[in-house]
Design an enzyme around this catalytic site. Structure first.
Site, PDB file in Angstrom:
ATOM      1  N   LYS A   1      35.324  40.671  27.547  1.00  0.00           N
ATOM      2  CA  LYS A   1      35.210  41.981  28.193  1.00  0.00           C
ATOM      3  C   LYS A   1      35.567  43.036  27.154  1.00  0.00           C
ATOM      4  O   LYS A   1      36.660  43.000  26.556  1.00  0.00           O
ATOM      5  CB  LYS A   1      36.185  42.026  29.363  1.00  0.00           C
ATOM      6  CG  LYS A   1      35.749  42.917  30.486  1.00  0.00           C
ATOM      7  CD  LYS A   1      36.640  42.633  31.681  1.00  0.00           C
ATOM      8  CE  LYS A   1      36.443  43.603  32.776  1.00  0.00           C
ATOM      9  NZ  LYS A   1      37.484  43.444  33.797  1.00  0.00           N
TER      10      LYS A   1
HETATM   11  C1  E4P Z   1      36.725  44.834  36.821  1.00  0.00           C
HETATM   12  O1  E4P Z   1      36.334  44.002  36.027  1.00  0.00           O
HETATM   13  C2  E4P Z   1      38.069  45.415  36.822  1.00  0.00           C
HETATM   14  O2  E4P Z   1      38.992  44.406  36.525  1.00  0.00           O
HETATM   15  C3  E4P Z   1      38.465  45.949  38.170  1.00  0.00           C
HETATM   16  O3  E4P Z   1      37.419  45.840  39.115  1.00  0.00           O
HETATM   17  C4  E4P Z   1      39.142  47.276  38.149  1.00  0.00           C
HETATM   18  O4  E4P Z   1      39.472  47.643  39.462  1.00  0.00           O
HETATM   19  P1  E4P Z   1      40.512  48.807  39.797  1.00  0.00           P
HETATM   20  O5  E4P Z   1      39.822  50.117  39.589  1.00  0.00           O
HETATM   21  O6  E4P Z   1      40.839  48.570  41.247  1.00  0.00           O
HETATM   22  O7  E4P Z   1      41.693  48.621  38.881  1.00  0.00           O
END
Ligand code: E4P
Length: 214
Positions: free
Chosen positions: A83
């Site tokens: 990522k």
């Molecule tokens: C996605 O890959 C992220 O880990 C996640 O969806 C972020 O979500 P949040 O905005 O609730 O922290």
């Protein structure tokens, strides 16, 4: 639509796997920090539980640093997807990763043009963050719609992974738009299963069944 679980919590992952609904997992530095354990250990345990793409995020800010940082992560399992943040250095890294056959998930996408650039760089997934846009009074799902509109015109193999999901309506909208993947907190996954009329219906059937002569 594929369903990923957005967590690094092993208990949540075990419960979701038992439901047979989980196609992959996404993590991020905040989710890993919440577990209070070493990243590589948690990642290995997640990979042992889920046979699907597992996103593990790098925190380096240069492309070279991201490539270096990814090595122990991809060594854990061929299912690990790196990522990468949506920055110029991140896109350079995505190109290099894709040349090496390493899959990437470009994260923190807040505009359709960012998604298009990530796809052109060779990302396997782009992650528009819907909930965080809603939080600042911008309709997050419109971003998913814009991205999928662009995808309709071109031959991108990049999958649109709807992230920062906060409620079942986000999931419904993502499915109606034809998003490839949605990543859910465990609590939202459980919300999807439930309907008060289902529960009332079961209660009534059980009550009536008790009146059937044996
Ligand atoms: C996605 O890959 C992220 O880990 C996640 O969806 C972020 O979500 P949040 O905005 O609730 O922290």
């Amino acid at each position: 639509m594929q369903i990923f679980l957005d967590t690094a919590n092993l208990q949540e992952i075990k419960e979701a796997v038992a439901l047979g609904l989980i196609d992959g997992v996404t993590t991020n530095p905040s989710l890993i920090a919440r577990e209070g354990r070493r990243f590589l250990e948690v990642l290995a345990e997640i990979c042992a539980l889920v046979d699907g793409p597992i996103s593990a995020e790098v925190v380096a800010t240069t492309a070279v640093g991201m490539l270096e940082e990814s090595k122990p992560l991809t060594a854990v399992s061929p299912n690990v997807v790196i990522k990468v943040p949506m920055t110029a250095e991140g896109l350079k890294a995505v190109r290099l990763f894709s040349e090496q056959g390493v899959k990437t998930n470009v994260t923190l996408i807040f505009s359709a043009l960012q998604a298009m650039l990530a796809a052109k760089a060779g990302a396997a997934y782009v992650s528009p963050f819907i909930g965080r846009l809603d939080d600042i009074s911008q309709v997050g799902m419109e971003l998913v719609e814009d991205i999928l509109d662009i995808w309709d015109h071109y031959d991108f193999s990049t999958e649109v992974l709807v992230a920062s999901v906060r409620n079942p309506v986000h999931v419904l909208d993502a499915a109606r738009l034809g998003a490839h993947v949605v990543t859910l907190p465990h609590a939202v996954l459980l919300q999807l299963l439930k309907h008060p009329l289902t529960e009332l219906g079961i209660e009534k059937f059980l009550k009536d069944w008790n009146r059937v002569p044996v």
